[in-house]
Structure formats: C-alpha cells, structure tokens
Motif scaffolding. Structure first.
Motif: not given
Length: 101
Positions: A34-35, A85, A87-90, A99-101
């Motif tokens: 997950r990480w 969570l 913000e979503r980042i690339e 995309e992940a956060n």
C-alpha cells in the motif's frame, strides 16, 4: 495443500513482514503493498537502485507502520494508518506514471 508461511510487504522494496493471519480486502491482503517511498521528484525508490534500503525494517503496529534502520543509523519513521490523505501527486514507478496520495 498446506500454507506454511505468509508474508506481506507493506512498503514497496522493503522487507516483508511475517504474519500468522491476514484480512482479505477488495484490494488484496490488508496492508500489503500500500505504500511506496519516493524521492523529491516523485520517482519511486527501489532496492534495485538503492541497495541500502535493504537495511530498513518494517513493523506493523496497531495504529500504523514503523520503519527503522536495522543498525539504528537513522531515526525511526512512524506512518499512521489514519493519516489524512494529502493532495494527489504523480509518481513514477519505472516506466509508469500513476497518481498517489
């Protein structure tokens, strides 16, 4: 058939954690893969490129993950399961951008 050992790998490229039981979720085993550790540019860090990552140890606690250095060379990092969570980042993982956060 007998299942003799079960490991989950919470953080990509770090060691596995032996478990005696696991919760199965819609995304697979709870806490498994997950990480991911990234650098300041959003690129995934892997043992293939950073062999010293092999010295990091992951423990699963009731409220989060604890990442420590096997020789105590750096401070322990705690990652809470209930962290908000961001913000979503690339993030770049090899040739893929996700995309992940």
């Amino acid at each position: 058939m007998i299942l003799s050992e079960l490991f989950i790998y919470p953080i990509k490229s770090l060691g596995g954690v032996s478990v005696t039981e696991a919760v199965v979720t819609a995304r697979g085993l709870q806490h498994d893969r997950r990480w991911l550790l990234i650098d300041e540019t959003g690129r995934a860090l892997t043992q293939r490129e950073h062999s010293l990552m092999a010295l990091l140890h992951v423990s699963i606690l009731d409220n989060g993950l604890e990442v420590s250095h096997k020789k105590g060379a750096v401070p322990t990092l705690f990652i809470p399961f209930d962290a908000p969570l961001g913000e979503r980042i690339e993030v770049q993982v090899w040739d893929d951008v996700v995309e992940a956060n």
